[in-house]
Design a protein around this motif. Structure first.
Motif, PDB file in Angstrom:
ATOM      1  N   ASN A   5       0.859  -1.178   0.000  1.00 13.36           N
ATOM      2  CA  ASN A   5       0.000   0.000   0.000  1.00 13.36           C
ATOM      3  C   ASN A   5       0.898   1.232   0.000  1.00 13.36           C
ATOM      4  O   ASN A   5       1.646   1.481   0.951  1.00 13.36           O
ATOM      5  CB  ASN A   5      -0.911   0.016   1.231  1.00 13.36           C
ATOM      6  N   GLU A   6       0.837   1.992  -1.080  1.00 14.98           N
ATOM      7  CA  GLU A   6       1.844   3.021  -1.340  1.00 14.98           C
ATOM      8  C   GLU A   6       1.923   4.084  -0.259  1.00 14.98           C
ATOM      9  O   GLU A   6       2.999   4.423   0.229  1.00 14.98           O
ATOM     10  CB  GLU A   6       1.555   3.674  -2.696  1.00 14.98           C
ATOM     11  N   SER A   7       0.777   4.646   0.130  1.00 12.23           N
ATOM     12  CA  SER A   7       0.796   5.822   0.997  1.00 12.23           C
ATOM     13  C   SER A   7       1.273   5.519   2.409  1.00 12.23           C
ATOM     14  O   SER A   7       1.906   6.371   3.052  1.00 12.23           O
ATOM     15  CB  SER A   7      -0.605   6.452   1.048  1.00 12.23           C
ATOM     16  N   THR A   8       0.994   4.335   2.929  1.00 17.51           N
ATOM     17  CA  THR A   8       1.310   4.036   4.327  1.00 17.51           C
ATOM     18  C   THR A   8       2.632   3.291   4.518  1.00 17.51           C
ATOM     19  O   THR A   8       3.095   3.150   5.647  1.00 17.51           O
ATOM     20  CB  THR A   8       0.180   3.203   4.972  1.00 17.51           C
ATOM     21  N   THR A   9       3.221   2.810   3.430  1.00 16.64           N
ATOM     22  CA  THR A   9       4.466   2.035   3.568  1.00 16.64           C
ATOM     23  C   THR A   9       5.683   2.760   3.008  1.00 16.64           C
ATOM     24  O   THR A   9       6.774   2.189   2.979  1.00 16.64           O
ATOM     25  CB  THR A   9       4.341   0.672   2.856  1.00 16.64           C
ATOM     26  N   GLU A  10       5.523   4.019   2.606  1.00 20.55           N
ATOM     27  CA  GLU A  10       6.634   4.721   1.956  1.00 20.55           C
ATOM     28  C   GLU A  10       7.895   4.775   2.803  1.00 20.55           C
ATOM     29  O   GLU A  10       8.997   4.474   2.313  1.00 20.55           O
ATOM     30  CB  GLU A  10       6.219   6.128   1.541  1.00 20.55           C
ATOM     31  N   PRO A  11       7.831   5.163   4.108  1.00 23.00           N
ATOM     32  CA  PRO A  11       9.075   5.192   4.896  1.00 23.00           C
ATOM     33  C   PRO A  11       9.737   3.818   4.999  1.00 23.00           C
ATOM     34  O   PRO A  11      10.968   3.713   4.975  1.00 23.00           O
ATOM     35  CB  PRO A  11       8.610   5.698   6.264  1.00 23.00           C
ATOM     36  N   GLY A  12       8.922   2.783   5.103  1.00 26.84           N
ATOM     37  CA  GLY A  12       9.482   1.436   5.174  1.00 26.84           C
ATOM     38  C   GLY A  12      10.121   1.008   3.876  1.00 26.84           C
ATOM     39  O   GLY A  12      11.195   0.390   3.861  1.00 26.84           O
ATOM     40  N   ARG A  13       9.480   1.332   2.753  1.00 23.52           N
ATOM     41  CA  ARG A  13      10.052   0.995   1.450  1.00 23.52           C
ATOM     42  C   ARG A  13      11.347   1.771   1.202  1.00 23.52           C
ATOM     43  O   ARG A  13      12.267   1.272   0.558  1.00 23.52           O
ATOM     44  CB  ARG A  13       9.034   1.258   0.342  1.00 23.52           C
ATOM     45  N   GLU A  14      11.404   2.990   1.716  1.00 23.28           N
ATOM     46  CA  GLU A  14      12.638   3.764   1.591  1.00 23.28           C
ATOM     47  C   GLU A  14      13.777   3.053   2.316  1.00 23.28           C
ATOM     48  O   GLU A  14      14.909   2.983   1.814  1.00 23.28           O
ATOM     49  CB  GLU A  14      12.452   5.167   2.153  1.00 23.28           C
ATOM     50  N   ALA A  15      13.481   2.520   3.498  1.00 26.38           N
ATOM     51  CA  ALA A  15      14.504   1.787   4.241  1.00 26.38           C
ATOM     52  C   ALA A  15      14.896   0.509   3.505  1.00 26.38           C
ATOM     53  O   ALA A  15      16.091   0.182   3.399  1.00 26.38           O
ATOM     54  CB  ALA A  15      13.986   1.463   5.646  1.00 26.38           C
ATOM     55  N   LEU A  16      13.911  -0.221   2.989  1.00 31.83           N
ATOM     56  CA  LEU A  16      14.226  -1.432   2.229  1.00 31.83           C
ATOM     57  C   LEU A  16      15.102  -1.113   1.026  1.00 31.83           C
ATOM     58  O   LEU A  16      16.018  -1.871   0.675  1.00 31.83           O
ATOM     59  CB  LEU A  16      12.934  -2.108   1.747  1.00 31.83           C
ATOM     60  N   GLY A  17      14.818   0.012   0.386  1.00 33.05           N
ATOM     61  CA  GLY A  17      15.567   0.396  -0.802  1.00 33.05           C
ATOM     62  C   GLY A  17      16.983   0.843  -0.503  1.00 33.05           C
ATOM     63  O   GLY A  17      17.801   0.960  -1.427  1.00 33.05           O
ATOM     64  N   PHE A  18      17.289   1.102   0.764  1.00 32.51           N
ATOM     65  CA  PHE A  18      18.629   1.541   1.147  1.00 32.51           C
ATOM     66  C   PHE A  18      19.466   0.415   1.756  1.00 32.51           C
ATOM     67  O   PHE A  18      20.698   0.470   1.737  1.00 32.51           O
ATOM     68  CB  PHE A  18      18.529   2.694   2.156  1.00 32.51           C
ATOM     69  N   TYR A  19      18.822  -0.606   2.284  1.00 24.92           N
ATOM     70  CA  TYR A  19      19.494  -1.674   3.026  1.00 24.92           C
ATOM     71  C   TYR A  19      20.501  -2.387   2.114  1.00 24.92           C
ATOM     72  O   TYR A  19      20.132  -2.975   1.105  1.00 24.92           O
ATOM     73  CB  TYR A  19      18.441  -2.649   3.535  1.00 24.92           C
ATOM     74  N   HIS A  20      21.783  -2.330   2.481  1.00 27.81           N
ATOM     75  CA  HIS A  20      22.806  -2.835   1.571  1.00 27.81           C
ATOM     76  C   HIS A  20      23.964  -3.449   2.349  1.00 27.81           C
ATOM     77  O   HIS A  20      24.005  -3.412   3.584  1.00 27.81           O
ATOM     78  CB  HIS A  20      23.319  -1.704   0.669  1.00 27.81           C
ATOM     79  N   GLU A  21      24.881  -3.987   1.600  1.00 31.22           N
ATOM     80  CA  GLU A  21      26.025  -4.670   2.176  1.00 31.22           C
ATOM     81  C   GLU A  21      27.075  -3.678   2.672  1.00 31.22           C
ATOM     82  O   GLU A  21      27.326  -2.656   2.043  1.00 31.22           O
ATOM     83  CB  GLU A  21      26.645  -5.588   1.120  1.00 31.22           C
ATOM     84  N   ARG A  22      27.649  -3.996   3.796  1.00 34.82           N
ATOM     85  CA  ARG A  22      28.782  -3.229   4.306  1.00 34.82           C
ATOM     86  C   ARG A  22      30.045  -3.731   3.614  1.00 34.82           C
ATOM     87  O   ARG A  22      30.228  -4.931   3.433  1.00 34.82           O
ATOM     88  CB  ARG A  22      28.885  -3.417   5.824  1.00 34.82           C
TER      89      ARG A  22
END
Length: 435
Positions: free
Chosen positions: A367-384
């Motif tokens: 659901n686009e409007s309510t999950t945006e902050p979470g999707r932003e975090a998912l989109g940033f989560y990466h390897e060290r």
């Protein structure tokens, strides 16, 4: 001095009128920097007639280690394009450009200024913030009251990165009076060069996860190289990010990553998910930091999730630092149904969650409007990474990891509803009277 005839793209016309704040945001190839460089030259020509003395301007970046990273060369190119030189009052030096009537243009990094040293800019009439998405809150708060001359203006050009960035919060989310902000992308540039068109088409074909940010001026919701970059790009492309509603007949499930209380605590995150046939509907996301458990419980109740089934990680059996009780006991006492905390998967648990969530990627609907902050975090989560040796060191534990951990917990706990309902079920074959 010759009259200036500067062609201007239609998208920038609102910025030609006087305003305290002027902003141009958007993607690559829009001509934002070219517009402001030309406007700065034009104002340097015109302003001496208004003030009786030369216009002093500063071109600013958050960090400026080398002048080649500044707008100086671009402004020099504009002077050459408009055929302006010493006879017109413009002289180019190594680190400054002199303008008519003893005006000047300087180039500075905000990181080099203190509350005292920035006072040297008080008489300046123009401040152009380049790459403004990198400007820190401290820098913006120092700059704004310093550029105070009558009819002074502060300009910003940037490719949006995050909604929380200082410039977006100031000029977009809380746009002040007497400000004008335009959005400009490559389509708005009537002089968009063929060489950039080839670059654009290459990125569109080969790097769809970053295309929207680089060329479309969208917020950078997907970090290049992030674990879930492909997952999110495919979800967007195939229309699985939009309006997603809950099925009223099926249970809601809340997957939690425990943060703790106190100023130094990690983020406490919750994903609200529903398993509907082969779909995994991701309905809502919650994140807070440093709050007591009652604060999180209140969010669940306030948003109608009091009947949700709660899933906790292995540390759900840990005791609360304040009360001494286990988190799962607290939540049960609060009236929630709590599944037994999922056991620790041991070493490599973070990558197990990553791979489990990747496998479920085609089934995820957000659901686009309510999950945006979470999707932003998912989109940033990466390897060290160890940059010196160019080797991976596993998932980076940063601001984005808590959202990834809680949705990864969902992937570990997931059961296909149809399979779960039929597992070990007795099969009765009809008796047709023959063998």
């Amino acid at each position: 001095m010759p009259a200036l005839h500067i062609p201007t793209a239609e998208v920038f016309e609102p910025l030609l009128k006087p305003a305290r704040y002027k902003g141009a945001k958007g993607g690559r190839g829009s001509g934002k920097s070219h517009f402001f460089a030309g406007l700065l030259v034009e104002d340097s020509v015109r302003e001496p007639g208004d003030f009786g003395e030369g216009l002093r301007s500063v071109c600013i970046r958050e960090v400026l280690k080398d002048l080649k990273d500044s707008a100086k060369l671009l402004i020099e190119d504009k002077l050459a394009q408009y055929r302006l030189g010493a006879a017109d009052g413009f002289k180019v030096y190594r680190d400054v450009i002199q303008t008519p009537k003893d005006g000047l243009i300087i180039f500075k990094g905000m990181q080099d200024y203190s509350a005292e040293s920035i006072k040297s800019l008080e008489g300046f009439g123009r401040a152009w913030i380049e790459e403004a998405q990198t400007l820190k809150v401290r820098s913006l708060s120092l700059l704004r009251p310093t550029i105070r001359r009558e009819r002074s203006e502060i300009w910003a050009s940037w490719n949006p990165r995050r909604r929380q960035d200082a410039i977006d919060d100031f000029l977009v989310a809380h746009k002040p009076e007497d400000s004008e902000v335009v959005t400009a992308n490559w389509q708005d540039n009537p002089w968009f060069p063929e060489v950039l068109e080839k670059e654009r088409l290459h990125d569109l074909a080969n790097y769809p996860e970053r295309y929207g940010h680089i060329w479309g001026g969208e917020y950078a919701t997907i970090y290049e190289g992030a674990y879930f970059a492909t997952l999110l790009a495919e979800a967007k492309e195939k229309g699985r990010i939009g309006v997603v509603a809950a099925d009223p007949l099926l249970p809601l499930r809340a997957f939690i990553d425990i943060g703790g209380a106190g100023a130094s605590a990690d983020a406490f995150t919750i994903w609200i998910v529903q398993w509907v046939g082969q779909q995994i509907r991701v309905l809502d996301y919650y994140e807070s930091r440093g709050q007591v458990l009652a604060f999180h419980v209140n969010w669940l109740r306030k948003n109608g999730y009091q009947d949700a089934i709660l899933y906790l990680p292995h540390d759900g059996v840990a005791t609360n630092n304040i009360t001494g009780k286990r988190y799962e006991d607290h939540l049960r006492e609060a009236g929630f149904k709590v599944e037994p905390p999922i056991k620790n998967q041991g070493r490599g648990a973070a990558m197990m969650r990553v791979e489990a969530l990747r496998r479920l990627g085609p089934q995820l609907w957000f659901n686009e409007s309510t999950t945006e902050p979470g999707r932003e975090a998912l989109g940033f989560y990466h390897e060290r990474k160890d940059e010196a040796r160019n080797i991976g060191l596993g998932p980076d534990h940063d601001w984005s990891s808590h959202a990834a951990d809680s949705l990864g917990l969902m992937a570990i706990a997931y059961e296909d509803p149809e399979r779960a309902a039929s597992f070990n079920k007795k099969i009765d074959y009809p008796d047709f009277g023959y063998v």
